[in-house]
Design a protein around this motif. Sequence first.
Motif, PDB file in Angstrom:
ATOM      1  N   MET A   1     -59.780  52.263 -56.720  1.00  0.00           N
ATOM      2  CA  MET A   1     -59.340  51.835 -55.403  1.00  0.00           C
ATOM      3  C   MET A   1     -60.525  51.904 -54.432  1.00  0.00           C
ATOM      4  O   MET A   1     -61.337  52.808 -54.500  1.00  0.00           O
ATOM      5  N   THR A   2     -60.600  50.971 -53.524  1.00  0.00           N
ATOM      6  CA  THR A   2     -61.678  50.886 -52.541  1.00  0.00           C
ATOM      7  C   THR A   2     -61.617  52.071 -51.580  1.00  0.00           C
ATOM      8  O   THR A   2     -60.546  52.499 -51.176  1.00  0.00           O
ATOM      9  N   GLU A   3     -62.792  52.565 -51.205  1.00  0.00           N
ATOM     10  CA  GLU A   3     -62.858  53.672 -50.246  1.00  0.00           C
ATOM     11  C   GLU A   3     -62.294  53.233 -48.901  1.00  0.00           C
ATOM     12  O   GLU A   3     -62.506  52.105 -48.456  1.00  0.00           O
ATOM     13  N   ILE A   4     -61.594  54.151 -48.248  1.00  0.00           N
ATOM     14  CA  ILE A   4     -61.002  53.890 -46.939  1.00  0.00           C
ATOM     15  C   ILE A   4     -61.976  54.340 -45.862  1.00  0.00           C
ATOM     16  O   ILE A   4     -62.497  55.452 -45.896  1.00  0.00           O
ATOM     17  N   ARG A   5     -62.194  53.463 -44.912  1.00  0.00           N
ATOM     18  CA  ARG A   5     -63.054  53.753 -43.768  1.00  0.00           C
ATOM     19  C   ARG A   5     -62.200  53.622 -42.513  1.00  0.00           C
ATOM     20  O   ARG A   5     -61.449  52.666 -42.365  1.00  0.00           O
ATOM     21  N   VAL A   6     -62.307  54.586 -41.607  1.00  0.00           N
ATOM     22  CA  VAL A   6     -61.581  54.531 -40.338  1.00  0.00           C
ATOM     23  C   VAL A   6     -62.605  54.343 -39.235  1.00  0.00           C
ATOM     24  O   VAL A   6     -63.619  55.036 -39.200  1.00  0.00           O
ATOM     25  N   ARG A   7     -62.310  53.384 -38.351  1.00  0.00           N
ATOM     26  CA  ARG A   7     -63.243  53.144 -37.250  1.00  0.00           C
ATOM     27  C   ARG A   7     -62.490  52.911 -35.947  1.00  0.00           C
ATOM     28  O   ARG A   7     -61.353  52.423 -35.931  1.00  0.00           O
ATOM     29  N   LEU A   8     -63.146  53.298 -34.881  1.00  0.00           N
ATOM     30  CA  LEU A   8     -62.630  53.114 -33.534  1.00  0.00           C
ATOM     31  C   LEU A   8     -62.956  51.704 -33.075  1.00  0.00           C
ATOM     32  O   LEU A   8     -64.104  51.264 -33.181  1.00  0.00           O
ATOM     33  N   LEU A   9     -61.955  51.000 -32.586  1.00  0.00           N
ATOM     34  CA  LEU A   9     -62.165  49.639 -32.096  1.00  0.00           C
ATOM     35  C   LEU A   9     -62.751  49.650 -30.693  1.00  0.00           C
ATOM     36  O   LEU A   9     -62.375  50.475 -29.859  1.00  0.00           O
ATOM     37  N   GLY A  10     -63.630  48.714 -30.436  1.00  0.00           N
ATOM     38  CA  GLY A  10     -64.121  48.489 -29.085  1.00  0.00           C
ATOM     39  C   GLY A  10     -63.099  47.645 -28.317  1.00  0.00           C
ATOM     40  O   GLY A  10     -62.258  46.966 -28.918  1.00  0.00           O
ATOM     41  N   GLU A  11     -63.171  47.689 -27.001  1.00  0.00           N
ATOM     42  CA  GLU A  11     -62.206  46.943 -26.183  1.00  0.00           C
ATOM     43  C   GLU A  11     -62.218  45.453 -26.476  1.00  0.00           C
ATOM     44  O   GLU A  11     -61.193  44.784 -26.351  1.00  0.00           O
ATOM     45  N   ASP A  12     -63.360  44.916 -26.881  1.00  0.00           N
ATOM     46  CA  ASP A  12     -63.454  43.482 -27.165  1.00  0.00           C
ATOM     47  C   ASP A  12     -62.836  43.106 -28.515  1.00  0.00           C
ATOM     48  O   ASP A  12     -62.725  41.921 -28.834  1.00  0.00           O
ATOM     49  N   ARG A  53     -56.212  50.995 -22.091  1.00  0.00           N
ATOM     50  CA  ARG A  53     -55.389  52.180 -21.845  1.00  0.00           C
ATOM     51  C   ARG A  53     -55.470  53.235 -22.935  1.00  0.00           C
ATOM     52  O   ARG A  53     -55.231  54.412 -22.673  1.00  0.00           O
ATOM     53  N   SER A  54     -55.744  52.823 -24.168  1.00  0.00           N
ATOM     54  CA  SER A  54     -55.699  53.755 -25.294  1.00  0.00           C
ATOM     55  C   SER A  54     -56.791  53.424 -26.292  1.00  0.00           C
ATOM     56  O   SER A  54     -57.293  52.304 -26.329  1.00  0.00           O
ATOM     57  N   ARG A  55     -57.115  54.392 -27.104  1.00  0.00           N
ATOM     58  CA  ARG A  55     -58.071  54.192 -28.192  1.00  0.00           C
ATOM     59  C   ARG A  55     -57.292  53.710 -29.416  1.00  0.00           C
ATOM     60  O   ARG A  55     -56.234  54.233 -29.722  1.00  0.00           O
ATOM     61  N   ARG A  56     -57.857  52.732 -30.126  1.00  0.00           N
ATOM     62  CA  ARG A  56     -57.209  52.166 -31.315  1.00  0.00           C
ATOM     63  C   ARG A  56     -58.118  52.375 -32.514  1.00  0.00           C
ATOM     64  O   ARG A  56     -59.304  52.056 -32.461  1.00  0.00           O
ATOM     65  N   LEU A  57     -57.554  52.901 -33.591  1.00  0.00           N
ATOM     66  CA  LEU A  57     -58.311  53.157 -34.805  1.00  0.00           C
ATOM     67  C   LEU A  57     -57.739  52.332 -35.942  1.00  0.00           C
ATOM     68  O   LEU A  57     -56.520  52.278 -36.125  1.00  0.00           O
ATOM     69  N   LEU A  58     -58.628  51.712 -36.712  1.00  0.00           N
ATOM     70  CA  LEU A  58     -58.224  50.938 -37.881  1.00  0.00           C
ATOM     71  C   LEU A  58     -58.693  51.641 -39.143  1.00  0.00           C
ATOM     72  O   LEU A  58     -59.809  52.158 -39.197  1.00  0.00           O
ATOM     73  N   ALA A  59     -57.836  51.599 -40.156  1.00  0.00           N
ATOM     74  CA  ALA A  59     -58.235  52.021 -41.502  1.00  0.00           C
ATOM     75  C   ALA A  59     -58.494  50.750 -42.284  1.00  0.00           C
ATOM     76  O   ALA A  59     -57.675  49.824 -42.283  1.00  0.00           O
ATOM     77  N   GLU A  60     -59.649  50.711 -42.944  1.00  0.00           N
ATOM     78  CA  GLU A  60     -60.036  49.521 -43.697  1.00  0.00           C
ATOM     79  C   GLU A  60     -60.414  49.888 -45.120  1.00  0.00           C
ATOM     80  O   GLU A  60     -61.023  50.922 -45.368  1.00  0.00           O
ATOM     81  N   ALA A  61     -60.029  49.024 -46.037  1.00  0.00           N
ATOM     82  CA  ALA A  61     -60.441  49.108 -47.441  1.00  0.00           C
ATOM     83  C   ALA A  61     -61.239  47.838 -47.695  1.00  0.00           C
ATOM     84  O   ALA A  61     -60.654  46.757 -47.801  1.00  0.00           O
ATOM     85  N   GLY A  62     -62.555  47.970 -47.728  1.00  0.00           N
ATOM     86  CA  GLY A  62     -63.388  46.773 -47.798  1.00  0.00           C
ATOM     87  C   GLY A  62     -63.189  45.959 -46.536  1.00  0.00           C
ATOM     88  O   GLY A  62     -63.321  46.468 -45.434  1.00  0.00           O
ATOM     89  N   GLU A  63     -62.809  44.708 -46.684  1.00  0.00           N
ATOM     90  CA  GLU A  63     -62.561  43.823 -45.547  1.00  0.00           C
ATOM     91  C   GLU A  63     -61.107  43.847 -45.077  1.00  0.00           C
ATOM     92  O   GLU A  63     -60.766  43.232 -44.064  1.00  0.00           O
ATOM     93  N   ASP A  64     -60.240  44.533 -45.816  1.00  0.00           N
ATOM     94  CA  ASP A  64     -58.809  44.540 -45.505  1.00  0.00           C
ATOM     95  C   ASP A  64     -58.422  45.677 -44.573  1.00  0.00           C
ATOM     96  O   ASP A  64     -58.796  46.831 -44.800  1.00  0.00           O
TER      97      ASP A  64
END
Length: 179
Positions: A1-12, A53-64
Amino acid sequence: MTEIRVRLLGEDEWPAYRDVRLRALRESPEAFVASADEEAAFDDTVWQQRMERSRRLLAEAGEDVVGVVSVGTGHRTNIPGAGELFGLWVEAARRGTGVARKLMEEAAKVGRDEGLRQLVYWVGTDNGRAVAFASSFGFRPTDDRRPMRIRGVDDEDAESEEMMMVYPLGDHGGVPTSL
């Protein structure tokens, strides 16, 4: 399974947040107060304002994109020093694989970086899996309850109840302190 990466989204990056939020609402309507139809009708400025208003974090597996969580920095709770964790969603195929834990760990870091002392997380009392997960992470239930209306499930609104759970944010690397 692809490694999971979590990143904080920028406002844009509001389109990425919009896309995963609508996907979450469509896939798991019973887990949210809002409906996909309701939020799909929002114009772009609403999504842009949400990013401010809030911070948004995405979990990504590769490009997904496989998960999302949001950290509010105090606008939704009246508890001094508290922020709110909300909108946690992991795609069905990835549940139970550690994605939610990685999202929560990063959300706790964001909260600490914002100077918050604790995170509040409202969880449906009938969502045993979510309550168990939050408890295993270190969130503790409180006596605070509020009604919850779930929109768009089986073409009707449903009534439920949420409980407030609290997670202390100290300089302890995520290990909860006593409440």
